[in-house]
Design a protein around this motif. Structure first.
Motif, PDB file in Angstrom:
ATOM      1  N   THR A 154       1.125  -1.121  -0.039  1.00 42.58           N
ATOM      2  CA  THR A 154      -0.088  -0.106   0.046  1.00 42.58           C
ATOM      3  C   THR A 154       0.921   1.135   0.065  1.00 42.58           C
ATOM      4  N   GLY A 155       0.350   2.420   0.095  1.00 37.41           N
ATOM      5  CA  GLY A 155       1.218   3.536   0.346  1.00 37.41           C
ATOM      6  C   GLY A 155       1.413   4.351  -1.034  1.00 37.41           C
ATOM      7  N   GLU A 156       2.076   5.356  -0.968  1.00 31.22           N
ATOM      8  CA  GLU A 156       2.297   6.273  -2.064  1.00 31.22           C
ATOM      9  C   GLU A 156       3.732   5.784  -2.741  1.00 31.22           C
ATOM     10  N   PRO A 157       3.852   5.944  -3.942  1.00 29.98           N
ATOM     11  CA  PRO A 157       5.046   5.455  -4.859  1.00 29.98           C
ATOM     12  C   PRO A 157       6.473   5.826  -4.025  1.00 29.98           C
TER      13      PRO A 157
ATOM     14  N   SER B  17       6.639   6.414  -0.896  1.00 29.07           N
ATOM     15  CA  SER B  17       6.875   5.855   0.475  1.00 29.07           C
ATOM     16  C   SER B  17       6.085   4.851   0.605  1.00 29.07           C
TER      17      SER B  17
END
Length: 236
Positions: free
Chosen positions: A189-192, A194
């Motif tokens: 999951t998370g942003e690219p 982080s």
């Protein structure tokens, strides 16, 4: 030497395909539960058992003793049970007195029985056995958790930063708490920039899960820990 009876070939093929289809359904249920033996294993066990049973029934009609010599067609089929015992034992393992894989091993054993029934021409019996497998998985499992004194298996859902050795630290803490943990599911999951991982662990042992959750939440890189009741029963 057995001679090919072309008249019986269509029936044999239908029986083998029926065994393949029914045991694939059993394997699909195991695959959806993310078990070690899934779709292909069960389908191959069932198909192989059907073929062995058909070979036992049709392959030894002519014996060296001459025409009319008695053929014990149960000999080959009887050895299937022994062979499946070794295969089933391969999916059972024990960790700190907690046994895993018993239900999957039993489903492999059942797939062999379904395949043998198909090979013997007992298709209604094979279909009934397949139905009973799903009755056990979909009805008996939730029913057993509602019995007095039964506790549903518990899990911990963790969210942590990926790529910083957090999982290694989590497993180390779990081991220190004398708990047995197995991965139920894992997804990124998370942003690219982080990346994060959401991990669901099945946890068993003497330590209270609330205590374990507090200890795990203190690990650097762990973003969240929550308790969760699992749907699977012990021994699956």
């Amino acid at each position: 030497m057995a001679f090919l009876d072309w008249a019986s070939v269509p029936v044999q093929l239908v029986l083998v395909l029926t065994a393949f289809g029914l045991t694939s359904l059993v394997g699909l249920e195991r695959r959806l539960r993310r078990k070690s033996a899934g779709l292909r294993t069960h389908a191959l066990v069932g198909t192989g058992s059907a073929v062995f049973t058909l070979v036992s029934a049709y392959g030894f009609a002519e014996l060296p003793g001459g025409a009319g010599a008695p053929a014990d067609s149960s000999r080959v089929a009887a050895q299937i049970i022994t062979g499946i015992g070794f295969l089933g034992a391969g999916v059972i393992f024990t960790n700190r007195d907690v046994v895993h894989g018993l239900t999957t091993a039993a489903s492999i054993w059942l797939s062999a029985a379904i395949g043998m029934a198909c090979g013997a021409g007992l298709v209604p019996l094979a279909a009934a056995a397949t139905g009973l497998h799903f009755l056990s998985a979909l009805v008996l499992t939730p029913l057993s958790r509602r019995l007095p004194g039964m506790v549903a298996p518990q899990g911990l859902r963790l969210r942590y930063e990926d790529g910083h050795g957090v999982l290694r630290e989590v497993l180390s803490v779990v081991d220190e708490l004398q708990l047995t943990a197995s991965v139920v599911s894992s997804r990124r999951t998370g942003e690219p920039g982080s990346p994060e991982v959401e991990l669901l662990l099945r946890v068993e042992g003497k330590t209270d899960l609330r205590t374990a959750a507090v200890q795990l939440s203190r690990i650097q890189g762990v973003l969240g820990v929550a308790q969760e009741t699992l749907e699977e029963e012990p021994g699956d």
